[in-house]
Motif scaffolding. Sequence first.
Motif: not given
Lengths: 214, 214
Positions: A119-140
């Motif tokens: 989960x932590x080391x492969x963040x950069x492998x996500x596409x833009x939409x998935x990345x945006x969703x995960x970024x929201x969760x990380x802010x939470x």
Amino acid sequence: MSAAQDTAGGEAQPWGEVTPDAARRLLLAAVEAFAERGYHATTTRDIAGRAGMSPAALYIHYKTKEELLHRISRIGHEKAVDILRTAARAEGGPAERLAEAVSSFVRWHAGGRTTARVVQYELDSLGPDARAEITTLRRQVDAEVRGIIEEGVRTGEFDVPDVRGTTRAVLSLCVDVARWFTIDGDRTPEEVGALYADLVLRMVGADRTGTVQR
Amino acid sequence: MSAAQDTAGGEAQPWGEVTPDAARRLLLAAVEAFAERGYHATTTRDIAGRAGMSPAALYIHYKTKEELLHRISRIGHEKAVDILRTAARAEGGPAERLAEAVSSFVRWHAGGRTTARVVQYELDSLGPDARAEITTLRRQVDAEVRGIIEEGVRTGEFDVPDVRGTTRAVLSLCVDVARWFTIDGDRTPEEVGALYADLVLRMVGADRTGTVQR
């Protein structure tokens, strides 16, 4: 730890909620493959093979390799939010709740270290939409811990000149447990969790104000 | 930072000592490739191509892909020992030296984050002999920080019930900077280093004994 959780290699897995069984087995296989070989060196054929299934059977559940990573990342981050939110909303003062947030977050990163690393080391492998969703969760995730620290500062129990930076440091300390923790080490996840709760209370100055009885 | 150090993508690189130039360029290319795609998804052909060289030219300097990773890991770990040893042997009391160790180690992990990630996350990709050598260097890294903390406990400046666990936590906090730090973030490596030095002095109880004037 609920009885519905799967275990693989002695590690707790947050996949109990994933149905049907084939979809869950594929996620577990993907976690293991990504952790061993990295996302880019893993094929959907590898993942299907590890799960004892055909590539065609995999495509019924996941259209792409990225969808598997996205699903893993989303479940991992939702679980992180859940753990921290539960601690943040528990009974007790800010020190008790920060200690509980840290110790439970550490136990989860130690117990589920393989998943946490993916989960932590492969963040950069996500596409833009998935990345945006995960970024929201990380802010939470960040907001739950920051909320406890802000409350401790308001009540005078904590002494924290830099709340944002300290919040990030606290989370970083917990997350990095997934990197170094091994089951062969000299401590249990519970022991690391207890030590880290004490260290974090020192970081926020909770042990110096004289208002905290633990 | 010495003028002999190369930079790539705005990051400080510890490769100034590597000669000849072609061998250094190949190491830099390997770091970038491993960071982007992972060790297992990278071929020696990829690395040679990034360095603008042929695979045959690569083999003059490195027999295998693992030799490149081993070299990167050894240089990274030797630099880590050097940074911490320099701080441990500096003038001043334990608090000053621990603060310097943490701030310089953090600056290095922020500035050289791409290399640090490869070094930290691809340890399992090393063969047994390389792994044994790196484990020895990692023990030295640990020993340098533990030595400062033990001295602070002896002199009464620190209050640390669990020296081994606290040493690991301090190092973990610094190493994980490589995971989350981005050049677009809201802080410089120097600012993170200063904050973390303060947080670590709190972790070891250096600010509570009244003997430290900073």
